[in-house]
Motif scaffolding. Structure first.
Motif, PDB file in Angstrom:
ATOM      1  N   LEU A   1       0.826  -1.206   0.000  1.00 54.61           N
ATOM      2  CA  LEU A   1       0.000   0.000   0.000  1.00 54.61           C
ATOM      3  C   LEU A   1       0.862   1.259   0.000  1.00 54.61           C
ATOM      4  N   PHE A   2       1.928   1.219   0.794  1.00 56.74           N
ATOM      5  CA  PHE A   2       2.738   2.428   0.973  1.00 56.74           C
ATOM      6  C   PHE A   2       3.431   2.845  -0.324  1.00 56.74           C
ATOM      7  N   PRO A   3       4.174   1.918  -0.979  1.00 56.14           N
ATOM      8  CA  PRO A   3       4.754   2.303  -2.271  1.00 56.14           C
ATOM      9  C   PRO A   3       3.705   2.733  -3.277  1.00 56.14           C
TER      10      PRO A   3
ATOM     11  N   ILE B   1       2.946   6.313  -2.663  1.00 52.89           N
ATOM     12  CA  ILE B   1       4.035   7.200  -3.089  1.00 52.89           C
ATOM     13  C   ILE B   1       4.022   7.327  -4.604  1.00 52.89           C
ATOM     14  N   ALA B   2       3.748   6.206  -5.279  1.00 56.01           N
ATOM     15  CA  ALA B   2       3.705   6.251  -6.745  1.00 56.01           C
ATOM     16  C   ALA B   2       2.648   7.243  -7.213  1.00 56.01           C
TER      17      ALA B   2
ATOM     18  N   LEU C   1       1.791   9.924  -5.678  1.00 52.82           N
ATOM     19  CA  LEU C   1       2.351  11.270  -5.502  1.00 52.82           C
ATOM     20  C   LEU C   1       3.302  11.610  -6.655  1.00 52.82           C
ATOM     21  N   ILE C   2       4.074  10.598  -7.088  1.00 52.05           N
ATOM     22  CA  ILE C   2       5.012  10.838  -8.189  1.00 52.05           C
ATOM     23  C   ILE C   2       4.235  11.227  -9.446  1.00 52.05           C
TER      24      ILE C   2
END
Lengths: 463, 170
Positions: free
Chosen positions: B143-145, B148-149, B151-152
């Motif tokens: 979930l965390f990555p 972040i993806a 956000l990228i």
């Protein structure tokens, strides 16, 4: 098989959540506020808020992918200091260059968020994503002066070379994953311990290291730095010279010491080579520069070389010496850039001629930063170099330290050339100043910190 | 043996196509060759028992992203790639580094040993169904990555707008 997805513990990521929220809020606020300085002040507030939440965020979360420990926290403090100083530098600079847009501050916050994620990453995927988040934001920031060809060049060059280094990192991660079938840093070390090292792991480590060394601008991955530093807006250059470098060291320290302890002999040998090459390339090429931003770029390459000595030491002491050095470097380098921005025309080293006579205070501040960058007591730069050299000597790398000291002596030539221009050269019409409260505040803070750390190193060391 | 043959075909074709793509003079041709490459990547996924990824590869990359590429190229109206003289002509150094890298990879890869297999064997994925296994993994463990993806991607959009929109200072 429908299983409920447990809600992850949010406490450790609180600082990152606040940062994300503030960055997103800035994107919206940009539409509301016509005065862009308000947005800058808001980002400083956000940084202060994150700072206060930081100490309450200890812990591990998201299946051990994210860790908030003393190591990451110290790095995050450096990132936040860099962010605040950058905003202080940006406020007058953006107004003068007419590139005031609200997205600028939002991108700064996102870049800082990426660095914070890198410092807290306990999984190679997070390392990669944090690095990309930071890098993408800085690419855009480097090119934010859209009508300046040099800024365009800087952004494009940084983007192309940065993508190349990201590809190397991904290749290294893929090889590591193939060997160990995990991306968790501790699990990689455990699996390597069971299965033994192989040349493939060495190759993967070299690929990962290349990408990180690119981010800290260490030779031979430094080619981009002078052009990008020169072309990017000066406030962004100040940010880039400290922030991504600190984040790069955060991941180098974490990944190498956690995931590849079994390859320590190999990566120490590689890093010694890189450190010596960086000190040589940075210090020798800086001698020939006429543009101060390029000179500071080469100086940042050299400083990356000094800081690598702490990683080479491979001890806890070495790592904390790197942290101390980065903190000091943040203050002295940001201070030097603040003076560059303070001057109406301050990009060429020639522009500093006669500054001591026309503007003694600005000249005195620059003198302090140049002395500190050289490493002359009683400034903080001396303490930084001293602790890092001491850690390297104690780890048994005395000969590398001897080389570092020699190159450090060479560096005095180009730093003190600026001082000579200011104090010993006369000029009919000296450069005018563009004073502003935020620049004044930034310079006062940095000068103060350079002296406080220089005279009382106990405030940063031994904690 | 047959699987090796399949993989060999895909590997050789993918590398050749990549070289073809970056050497075409006409950008439209490059994009069309890229379409062929995306089909081969989808084939590679299928070959790895990753049907869902193969479908996504076709629908998203071949279907949506390539069309956007074509749109942009046609809007810019570039007939031929703009060529400028190179600033630095040190291709021998680049070639030497490239050869060195290939030698390094070629000399280490024969001793490559795969690590212990994870929990997702072909049978486990078949029983859980492919998209579900991927989805559970993506929204629980990763979930965390995943966030972040996102956000990228946001940064990419913001960056495109910031750099492309007309500034107020013109």
């Amino acid at each position: 098989m429908s299983m409920p997805i447990p809600f992850p513990d949010m406490k450790p990521v609180m600082p990152e959540l606040i940062m994300t929220g503030a960055a997103a809020a800035l994107l919206v606020a940009e539409l509301v506020f016509r005065k862009k300085a308000v947005l800058g002040l808001f980002s400083i507030l956000a940084a202060v808020a994150v700072f206060f939440v930081l100490s309450m965020s200890f812990g591990e979360t998201f299946n051990g992918m994210f860790i908030s420990d003393a190591y990451s926290m110290q790095f995050k403090v450096i990132f936040l200091i860099t962010l605040i100083l950058t905003v202080l530098l940006s406020l007058p600079y953006l107004r003068r260059e007419r590139v005031e847009n609200g997205e600028y501050y939002s991108l700064l916050l996102f870049a800082t968020l990426g660095m914070m994620l890198m410092a807290s990453a306990k999984d190679l995927i997070i390392v990669y994503l944090g690095l990309e988040l930071m890098a993408l934001s800085t690419y855009i920031l480097a090119g934010i002066k859209k009508h300046d060809l040099k800024s365009n060049e800087a952004a494009l060059k940084y983007f192309l070379l940065g993508s190349f280094s990201s590809a190397l990192l991904l290749y290294g991660i893929a090889l590591t994953y193939g060997l160990t079938t995990t991306t968790d840093l501790a699990a990689i070390a455990a699996q390597v311990g069971r299965g033994g090292t192989s040349p493939v792991l060495l190759l993967a480590m070299i690929l990962i290291a290349s990408s990180f060394l690119f981010k800290i601008a260490a030779a031979p991955f430094h080619m981009w730095a002078p052009d990008v530093y020169e072309g990017a807006p000066t406030s962004v250059t100040a940010f880039m010279s400290v922030g991504p470098k600190a984040a790069g060291f955060a991941v180098i320290g974490r990944v190498f010491l956690t995931a590849f302890p079994s390859l320590q002999a190999d990566w120490t040998a590689i890093l010694i080579g890189v450190a010596i090459l960086s000190m040589a390339a940075g210090n020798i090429l800086a001698l020939a520069q006429t543009n101060i931003k390029r000179m500071l770029a080469y100086s940042s390459i050299a400083h990356a070389g000094y800081m690598l000595l702490g990683i080479i030491a491979g001890t806890q002491k070495g790592l904390s010496a790197v942290l101390t050095y980065l903190l000091i470097y943040a203050f002295m380098n940001m201070g030097a850039f603040a003076v560059v921005i303070l001057l109406d025309k301050g990009e060429e080293i020639k522009d500093y001629e006669g500054l001591a006579r026309s503007h003694p205070l600005a000249a005195a501040a620059m003198l302090v930063f140049m002395f500190s960058l050289t490493g002359i007591p009683p400034t903080a730069g001396f303490i930084g170099k001293f602790t890092i050299f001491l850690a390297a000597v104690q780890a048994g790398h005395a000969w590398v330290v001897v080389i570092a000291v020699i190159f450090s002596a060479i560096s005095a030539y180009y730093y003190l050339r600026v001082v000579r221009n200011m104090y010993m050269r006369e000029r009919a019409e000296a450069t005018a100043l563009r004073p502003s409260w935020s620049l004044g505040l930034a310079i006062c803070l940095t000068v103060l910190m350079v002296f406080i750390i220089g005279v009382m190193p106990s405030v940063v060391i031994g904690r | 043996m047959l699987s090796k043959l399949f993989f060999g075909y895909f590997a050789v074709v993918l590398v050749t196509l990549s070289i073809v793509i970056i050497t075409r003079k006409n950008p439209v041709h490059s994009v069309l060759w890229m379409l062929v490459m995306f089909f081969h990547i989808a084939g590679l996924y299928l070959f790895l028992n990753a049907e869902f990824l193969a479908a996504v590869q076709l629908i998203l990359y071949a279907g949506a992203i390539l069309v956007l590429f074509l749109f942009v190229i046609m809007m810019l109206n570039i007939k031929e790639e703009v060529t400028a003289k190179r600033f630095i002509g040190c291709w021998p150094a680049g070639a030497a580094l490239g050869v060195l890298f290939v030698v390094m990879v070629a000399s280490t890869l024969p001793v490559f040993q795969q690590g212990p297999p994870g929990p997702f064997s072909i049978e486990a994925i078949k029983s859980a169904t492919h998209a579900k296994a991927l989805g559970t993994l993506l929204y629980a463990e990763y979930l965390f990555p995943f966030e972040i993806a996102s956000l990228i991607l946001l940064i990419a959009i913001v960056g495109a707008v910031v750099l492309a929109k007309k500034g107020s200072n013109e």
